[in-house]
Design a protein around this motif. Structure first.
Motif, short mmCIF file in Angstrom:
data_model
loop_
_atom_site.label_atom_id
_atom_site.label_comp_id
_atom_site.label_asym_id
_atom_site.label_seq_id
_atom_site.Cartn_x
_atom_site.Cartn_y
_atom_site.Cartn_z
N MET A 35 0.86 -1.20 0.00
CA MET A 35 0.00 0.00 0.00
C MET A 35 0.89 1.24 0.00
N PRO A 36 0.57 2.26 -0.84
CA PRO A 36 1.40 3.45 -0.87
C PRO A 36 1.38 4.18 0.47
N SER A 37 2.52 4.73 0.86
CA SER A 37 2.55 5.54 2.06
C SER A 37 1.99 6.92 1.72
N PRO A 38 1.56 7.69 2.74
CA PRO A 38 1.00 9.02 2.44
C PRO A 38 1.97 9.90 1.65
N ASP A 39 3.27 9.69 1.85
CA ASP A 39 4.24 10.56 1.19
C ASP A 39 4.43 10.25 -0.28
N ASP A 40 4.20 8.98 -0.70
CA ASP A 40 4.42 8.64 -2.11
C ASP A 40 3.12 8.29 -2.84
N ASP A 41 1.98 8.54 -2.22
CA ASP A 41 0.71 8.29 -2.86
C ASP A 41 0.41 9.43 -3.84
N PRO A 42 0.26 9.13 -5.12
CA PRO A 42 0.03 10.21 -6.10
C PRO A 42 -1.40 10.73 -6.14
N LEU A 43 -2.34 10.08 -5.43
CA LEU A 43 -3.74 10.47 -5.56
C LEU A 43 -3.99 11.91 -5.13
N PRO A 44 -3.49 12.37 -3.95
CA PRO A 44 -3.77 13.77 -3.59
C PRO A 44 -3.28 14.77 -4.62
N GLU A 45 -2.10 14.54 -5.17
CA GLU A 45 -1.59 15.45 -6.19
C GLU A 45 -2.47 15.43 -7.44
N ALA A 46 -2.88 14.23 -7.87
CA ALA A 46 -3.71 14.10 -9.06
C ALA A 46 -5.07 14.78 -8.85
N VAL A 47 -5.67 14.55 -7.69
CA VAL A 47 -6.97 15.15 -7.40
C VAL A 47 -6.85 16.68 -7.34
N PRO A 93 -5.66 0.58 -1.88
CA PRO A 93 -5.10 1.01 -3.15
C PRO A 93 -3.95 0.11 -3.59
N ARG A 94 -3.73 0.05 -4.89
CA ARG A 94 -2.52 -0.59 -5.39
C ARG A 94 -1.48 0.51 -5.66
N PRO A 95 -0.19 0.15 -5.73
CA PRO A 95 0.83 1.16 -6.03
C PRO A 95 0.62 1.76 -7.42
N HIS A 96 0.92 3.03 -7.55
CA HIS A 96 0.81 3.71 -8.84
C HIS A 96 2.15 4.36 -9.18
N ARG A 97 2.51 4.27 -10.45
CA ARG A 97 3.78 4.84 -10.89
C ARG A 97 3.58 6.00 -11.84
#
Length: 249
Positions: free
Chosen positions: A1-13, A43-47
Motif C-alpha cells: 500500500m502506498p505511504s502518504p508521502d508517495d501516494d500520487p492520488l492527492p496530487e492528481a486530485v 489502493p494498489r501502487p501507482h507509478r
C-alpha cells in the motif's frame, strides 16, 4: 500500500480540482480514477498519473498544468498533442494526458465523459478502458474487480456513481472487436477470482462476478449494428484488436 508521502492520488486530485475551478475539463482515468470511485478499498501502487481532456481545450489544459508546476515534454507534445500530451508532475511522476480518445487495443471516445461534474471519467468509460485490453495484466484485472465490487451496474436510478448499461451496450453494439475483447475479459473473470480471491476487496459492496454476468447479458442482448454483424461473420479468423506500442517520451 502506498505511504502518504508517495501516494500520487492527492496530487492528481488537486490538479483536477484546480482545472475544474478554472473552468477546464480535465478528468482522471486509469487506476487513480478507480480509487476515486472506490475510496474504501485498499489502493494498489501507482507509478504514473493518467488524465483525459478535450481536444478543444488542450492548449488551455497544457498551460494550466505548466502553471501548476508540471514540466512538459515540449517535443513530444508538439508532435503528438492532438491525441496525447506528456508532463512530469511536481512530485516527479510521469503524467499522460489523453486527448479526446484513448487509443489502445481499441479506440474509446472519451468526450462523452468530459461533460460530467466528476473528478473522473464516467464509471462505464473507466471500466471499458480496462476491458478493451486484450492481454490483461494483474493491475488491470484488479482495477476491473474493484470497479465491479464498488460501483453498481445499472441505469442510475439509485443515485450516486453507476456503470451505465446504456453506454456500455452502445459501445459494444457498434463494434464487434470491442464486443469480442470486452466479453472475453468478462467471461474470464469468475475463474480469475476463484483462483485469486484476494483480488476481491474486503467489504465489497457488490459481487464482481454477478456484476460481470449482468454486463455480459447486456453485451449479448443489445441490438447490434450492421457493421457489427458483418464483422462477426469474419470472427476470429482476422485479428480484431491492435497491439499498442509503448510511446517513447
Amino acid at each position: 500500500m502506498p505511504s502518504p508521502d508517495d501516494d500520487p492520488l492527492p496530487e492528481a486530485v488537486a490538479l483536477v480540482e484546480g482545472a475544474m475551478a478554472a473552468g477546464l475539463r480535465l478528468r482522471l482515468l486509469g487506476g487513480l480514477g478507480v480509487r476515486v470511485l472506490c475510496p474504501d478499498f485498499p489502493p494498489r501502487p501507482h507509478r504514473d498519473i493518467d488524465f483525459a481532456c478535450a481536444g478543444k481545450g488542450r492548449r488551455d489544459i497544457a498551460a494550466f498544468l505548466e502553471r501548476s508546476g508540471c514540466q512538459p515534454d515540449k517535443a513530444f507534445n508538439a508532435l503528438n498533442g492532438d491525441w496525447q500530451m506528456y508532463f512530469i508532475a511536481p512530485s516527479g511522476l510521469p503524467v499522460d494526458v489523453m486527448v479526446d480518445r484513448l487509443v489502445m487495443c481499441h479506440t474509446l471516445d472519451l468526450r462523452p465523459s468530459l461533460g460530467n461534474s466528476s473528478l473522473t471519467l464516467d464509471p462505464a468509460d473507466l471500466l471499458l478502458s480496462k476491458l478493451q485490453i486484450f492481454e490483461l495484466n494483474a493491475k488491470d484485472a484488479r482495477d476491473i474487480t474493484q470497479l465491479l465490487s464498488g460501483v453498481p451496474v445499472g441505469d442510475g436510478q439509485g443515485g450516486g456513481p453507476f456503470i451505465d448499461t446504456r453506454r456500455f451496450g452502445e459501445i459494444l453494439a457498434a463494434d464487434w472487436g470491442w464486443w469480442r475483447t470486452s466479453t472475453g475479459n468478462l467471461e474470464k473473470l469468475p475463474k480469475l477470482l476463484a483462483d485469486s480471491a484476494e483480488m476481491i476487496p474486503p467489504q465489497a459492496r457488490f459481487d464482481p462476478a454477478a456484476q460481470a454476468a449482468r454486463l455480459l447479458d447486456v453485451a449479448n442482448s443489445v441490438p447490434k449494428s450492421m457493421k457489427w454483424k458483418l464483422r462477426a461473420n469474419v470472427g476470429d479468423r482476422v485479428r480484431w484488436y491492435e497491439l499498442p506500442e509503448e510511446v517513447a517520451h
